[in-house]
Motif scaffolding. Structure first.
Motif, PDB file in Angstrom:
ATOM      1  N   ASN A  55       0.870  -1.172   0.000  1.00 56.99           N
ATOM      2  CA  ASN A  55       0.000   0.000   0.000  1.00 56.99           C
ATOM      3  C   ASN A  55       0.899   1.211   0.000  1.00 56.99           C
ATOM      4  O   ASN A  55       1.765   1.364   0.859  1.00 56.99           O
ATOM      5  CB  ASN A  55      -0.910   0.026   1.220  1.00 56.99           C
ATOM      6  CG  ASN A  55      -1.979   1.089   1.051  1.00 56.99           C
ATOM      7  OD1 ASN A  55      -1.657   2.271   0.929  1.00 56.99           O
ATOM      8  ND2 ASN A  55      -3.227   0.684   0.989  1.00 56.99           N
ATOM      9  N   HIS A  57       0.553   4.113   0.777  1.00 56.68           N
ATOM     10  CA  HIS A  57       0.500   5.026   1.929  1.00 56.68           C
ATOM     11  C   HIS A  57       0.944   4.357   3.231  1.00 56.68           C
ATOM     12  O   HIS A  57       0.752   4.925   4.311  1.00 56.68           O
ATOM     13  CB  HIS A  57      -0.935   5.542   2.131  1.00 56.68           C
ATOM     14  CG  HIS A  57      -1.525   6.143   0.900  1.00 56.68           C
ATOM     15  ND1 HIS A  57      -0.917   7.172   0.226  1.00 56.68           N
ATOM     16  CD2 HIS A  57      -2.663   5.877   0.208  1.00 56.68           C
ATOM     17  CE1 HIS A  57      -1.644   7.493  -0.831  1.00 56.68           C
ATOM     18  NE2 HIS A  57      -2.706   6.719  -0.873  1.00 56.68           N
ATOM     19  N   ASN A  62      -0.819   2.432  10.304  1.00 53.99           N
ATOM     20  CA  ASN A  62      -1.677   1.404   9.705  1.00 53.99           C
ATOM     21  C   ASN A  62      -1.480   0.026  10.331  1.00 53.99           C
ATOM     22  O   ASN A  62      -1.934  -0.979   9.773  1.00 53.99           O
ATOM     23  CB  ASN A  62      -1.412   1.296   8.195  1.00 53.99           C
ATOM     24  CG  ASN A  62      -1.503   2.624   7.492  1.00 53.99           C
ATOM     25  OD1 ASN A  62      -0.501   3.152   7.006  1.00 53.99           O
ATOM     26  ND2 ASN A  62      -2.686   3.195   7.476  1.00 53.99           N
ATOM     27  N   THR A  79      10.557   0.754   1.970  1.00 48.38           N
ATOM     28  CA  THR A  79       9.270   1.417   1.783  1.00 48.38           C
ATOM     29  C   THR A  79       8.467   0.757   0.650  1.00 48.38           C
ATOM     30  O   THR A  79       9.015  -0.038  -0.129  1.00 48.38           O
ATOM     31  CB  THR A  79       9.489   2.898   1.408  1.00 48.38           C
ATOM     32  OG1 THR A  79      10.110   2.923   0.105  1.00 48.38           O
ATOM     33  CG2 THR A  79      10.393   3.609   2.416  1.00 48.38           C
ATOM     34  N   GLU A  96      -3.173   0.587  -9.272  1.00 52.55           N
ATOM     35  CA  GLU A  96      -3.714   0.950  -7.954  1.00 52.55           C
ATOM     36  C   GLU A  96      -5.212   0.741  -8.024  1.00 52.55           C
ATOM     37  O   GLU A  96      -5.888   1.293  -8.882  1.00 52.55           O
ATOM     38  CB  GLU A  96      -3.409   2.418  -7.621  1.00 52.55           C
ATOM     39  CG  GLU A  96      -4.024   2.818  -6.285  1.00 52.55           C
ATOM     40  CD  GLU A  96      -3.752   4.270  -5.875  1.00 52.55           C
ATOM     41  OE1 GLU A  96      -2.837   4.896  -6.451  1.00 52.55           O
ATOM     42  OE2 GLU A  96      -4.481   4.761  -4.995  1.00 52.55           O
ATOM     43  N   GLY A 100      -4.747   3.497  -2.317  1.00 52.85           N
ATOM     44  CA  GLY A 100      -3.306   3.205  -2.307  1.00 52.85           C
ATOM     45  C   GLY A 100      -2.948   1.738  -2.432  1.00 52.85           C
ATOM     46  O   GLY A 100      -1.772   1.367  -2.306  1.00 52.85           O
ATOM     47  N   TYR A 378      -0.999  -3.765   3.520  1.00 55.17           N
ATOM     48  CA  TYR A 378      -0.105  -3.392   4.630  1.00 55.17           C
ATOM     49  C   TYR A 378       0.624  -4.603   5.198  1.00 55.17           C
ATOM     50  O   TYR A 378       1.771  -4.502   5.634  1.00 55.17           O
ATOM     51  CB  TYR A 378      -0.900  -2.703   5.739  1.00 55.17           C
ATOM     52  CG  TYR A 378      -1.624  -1.466   5.265  1.00 55.17           C
ATOM     53  CD1 TYR A 378      -0.933  -0.270   5.094  1.00 55.17           C
ATOM     54  CD2 TYR A 378      -2.983  -1.489   4.975  1.00 55.17           C
ATOM     55  CE1 TYR A 378      -1.592   0.864   4.654  1.00 55.17           C
ATOM     56  CE2 TYR A 378      -3.648  -0.358   4.527  1.00 55.17           C
ATOM     57  CZ  TYR A 378      -2.950   0.811   4.371  1.00 55.17           C
ATOM     58  OH  TYR A 378      -3.596   1.927   3.924  1.00 55.17           O
TER      59      TYR A 378
END
Ligand code: FDA
Length: 394
Positions: A55, A57, A62, A79, A96, A100, A378
């Motif tokens: 994701n 973001h 999260n 990242t 996407e 995100g 995530y």
């Protein structure tokens, strides 16, 4: 005679494969052991077969953990952009979807192929269908007893995942190893899981099975805005899976259906302009038809005209829809949970390397650690980031 290597990784899932790639890049001899027939089985079935691999973001906010700061270091050092660069290097087409969430255009198998190809490049040795019999300290390193014989390694990385979906080979081995070496455990429970209702509740809403609606689902101070799906067993859909990680047995959840609109204000306006309209008809323009009928019936207003309703009656009807309070009986459990909450206590781990503070050379990565992400890519980002962190050190 035991075979010797530098790093043994238990678990060829997302975190274990990432760790193998990174340790291999440092010139470490790596053996990845897994009892399954194929690597990355959860990657293969993830995201409806298209793998929501990260994701964009993703950040510490999260994730659920007893120590909300623990994930910061690993997430900052690897990242979503870093993983995306790897995906692009392998020419995997992606898109996407929403919020995100990045998915493969074609198949989750592309991610598995990518990881296996990177592992081959660094000569990481993947051994499938390998049972782990025991793990023990051996000199300054570890001895792993496998069905094929003992392996001695300087470093041992435990990447065997959580308890979710035992049918797919989840075992809880990581927790046993953590306990064996004196690490703490945070109580585990199923996360990202559908919630169940008791028979009386199911009878009341049974006719709604299959209906989906936009909603905000709230448990205490936490709320998620996504779709809710009513099923034959209870409640599902992304908003429910998200809130299930925060919900505890005995608590209520509150659903605000159609959160963008003020249903009371709309019904009052229709009462002014089209007062003869039946309540269920007016609601049918706002909600899926079966839900409109359900709430009109519940308020005993089916067949009544809006013109007959007081402000108070309209407000009560709107509240029943926009503060729909339900007390789930339980959850579907590990059988269908996407993740396991809790796990290896982060207090015993170094957040930069994932190494056990009291046991040099022992690392825990991925889902077995008490760091659990929201729905939406995530959890894989945590697997990549924690696997990367251990791969720099093991
Ligand atoms: P993972 O479970 O992937 O790997 C552990 C490995 O260890 C497995 O290969 C297993 O066979 C092996 N193992 C276990 N016990 C062992 C033993 N005793 N001996 C030897 N080997 C052993 N997340 C996300 O971000 N996006 C998504 O789209 C999805 N979708 C999704 C769908 C479904 C149906 C599920 C169940 C889960 C998801 N997830 C997800 C969550 C995601 O799959 C999960 O967080 C990661 O796979 C965790 O990676 P790990 O490497 O930690 O464990």
């Amino acid at each position: 005679m035991a075979e010797k290597t530098d790093v043994v990784i238990i678990g060829a899932g997302a975190a274990g494969m990432m760790c193998a790639i990174e340790a291999g890049k440092r010139g470490r001899r790596v053996a990845v052991l897994d009892h399954a027939k194929a690597p990355g089985e959860k990657i293969r079935i993830s995201g409806g077969g298209r793998c929501n691999f990260t994701n964009i973001h993703a950040g510490p906010k999260n994730f659920l953990s007893t120590n909300p700061h623990f994930s910061k270091s690993a997430l900052a050092r690897y990242t979503p952009r870093d993983f995306l660069a790897l995906v692009e290097k392998h020419g995997i087409a992606w898109h996407e979807k929403t919020l995100g969430q990045l998915f493969c255009d074609h198949s989750a198998k592309d991610i598995i192929k990518m990881l296996l190809s990177e592992m081959r490049d660094v000569h990481a040795d993947l051994r499938l269908e390998t049972a782990i019999e025991s793990v023990e300290r051996h000199g300054a390193g570890f001895r792993v007893m496998t069905g094929e014989g003992p392996i001695d390694a300087q470093s041992l990385v435990v990447a065997s995942g959580g308890k979710s979906i035992p049918k797919m080979g989840a075992t809880g081995l990581a927790y046993r190893i953590a306990e064996q070496f004196g690490l703490g455990l945070i109580e585990t429970r199923p996360g990202l899981v559908p919630l169940t209702l008791d028979p009386a509740q199911l009878e009341a809403i049974g006719e709604l099975a299959g209906v989906a609606a936009d909603a905000e689902a709230r448990s205490g101070k936490t709320a998620f805005r996504e779709a809710v799906l009513i099923t034959h067993r209870g409640l599902s859909g992304p908003a429910i899976l998200q809130i299930s990680s925060y919900w505890r047995e005995g608590q209520e959840i509150v659903l605000r259906l159609m959160p963008d609109i003020d249903i009371a204000a709309i019904l009052k306006e229709i009462r002014r302009t089209h007062g003869k309209q039946a309540v269920q008809t007016a609601l049918g323009d706002i909600l899926p038809r079966r839900l409109a009928q359900f709430f009109a019936d519940g308020a005993k207003l089916t067949g009544r005209q809006l013109a007959d309703l007081s402000d108070k009656a309209i407000n009560q009807l709107a509240t029943s829809i926009q503060a729909w309070t339900i007390k789930p009986a339980g959850s579907e459990g590990y059988r269908t949970a996407e993740v396991t909450l809790g796990g290896v206590d982060t207090n015993g781990l170094d957040s930069k390397t994932m190494q056990a503070k009291a046991v040099p050379g022992l690392y825990f990565v991925g889902e077995c650690v008490d760091v659990t992400g929201w729905l939406g890519g995530y959890n894989f980002q945590w697997a990549w980031a924690s696997g990367f962190a251990a791969g720099q050190d093991a």
